[in-house]
Write a protein that holds these residues in place. Structure first.
Motif, mmCIF file in Angstrom:
data_model
loop_
_atom_site.group_PDB
_atom_site.id
_atom_site.type_symbol
_atom_site.label_atom_id
_atom_site.label_comp_id
_atom_site.label_asym_id
_atom_site.label_seq_id
_atom_site.Cartn_x
_atom_site.Cartn_y
_atom_site.Cartn_z
ATOM 1 N N PHE A 5 0.863 -1.176 0.000
ATOM 2 C CA PHE A 5 0.000 0.000 0.000
ATOM 3 C C PHE A 5 0.904 1.232 0.000
ATOM 4 O O PHE A 5 1.697 1.409 0.922
ATOM 5 N N LEU A 10 -1.723 5.686 1.926
ATOM 6 C CA LEU A 10 -2.048 5.260 3.280
ATOM 7 C C LEU A 10 -2.305 6.470 4.180
ATOM 8 O O LEU A 10 -3.250 6.483 4.969
ATOM 9 N N ILE A 62 -3.128 -3.994 5.847
ATOM 10 C CA ILE A 62 -2.636 -2.728 5.299
ATOM 11 C C ILE A 62 -1.134 -2.794 5.042
ATOM 12 O O ILE A 62 -0.647 -2.282 4.051
ATOM 13 N N TRP A 67 -1.546 -5.135 -2.863
ATOM 14 C CA TRP A 67 -2.792 -4.451 -3.188
ATOM 15 C C TRP A 67 -2.861 -4.142 -4.675
ATOM 16 O O TRP A 67 -1.872 -3.729 -5.266
ATOM 17 N N ILE A 72 -6.884 -0.262 -3.695
ATOM 18 C CA ILE A 72 -6.443 0.982 -3.062
ATOM 19 C C ILE A 72 -7.488 2.075 -3.271
ATOM 20 O O ILE A 72 -7.844 2.800 -2.338
#
Length: 148
Positions: A5, A10, A62, A67, A72
């Motif tokens: 991520f 994030l 996470i 991802w 996302i």
């Protein structure tokens, strides 16, 4: 799949209202996510979501998992407060209950978030929540200052 991520995304996800706590039990600093709902979860609640099955709640770490771009985007377009507000409008308890995730209302939310994310992905570079909603004609959530 993107390897991890991205940090700037994030930070953006953490700035979305309600994302500082688990959507189900309010534990601080959630490190797991239900991609299906664009919501953050604690470890304990992520296990409950995994037990719902991937068609109801697709769970990712996470920090540890890989991802995709759309996953996302789902996190950037979802949000814990948004989901809780939706559940509140349908008179679902704020306490964790797997039953609320197996309702027609929850199915509606999942399907519409996925449809919205697929439309946002078509526009290329992400320009923030307000821009994404204008492209679809929805402008209910204010744009965050950080963009990915």
């Amino acid at each position: 799949l993107i390897s991890r991520f991205p940090n700037h995304c994030l930070q953006y996800v953490h700035s979305i209202p309600g994302n500082d706590r688990c959507v189900d039990c309010s534990a601080i600093h959630p490190e797991w996510a239900s991609v299906t709902y664009g919501a953050l979860l604690c470890l304990k609640c992520s296990g409950r979501h995994r037990s719902l099955g991937v068609s109801t709640s697709f769970v990712r770490s996470i920090y540890m998992d890989h991802w995709s771009h759309n996953e996302i985007l789902s996190m950037m377009e979802g949000g814990n407060s948004q989901l809780l507000h939706f559940f509140g409008r349908h008179n679902f308890s704020s306490n964790f209950s797997t039953k609320r995730y197996r309702t027609r209302a929850a199915l509606f939310y999942r399907e519409n978030l996925a449809l919205h994310v697929s439309r946002v992905a078509l526009f290329g570079k992400y320009k923030g929540r307000r821009t994404a909603r204008k492209q679809k004609g929805i402008n209910e959530i204010p744009e965050r200052s950080r963009k990915c």
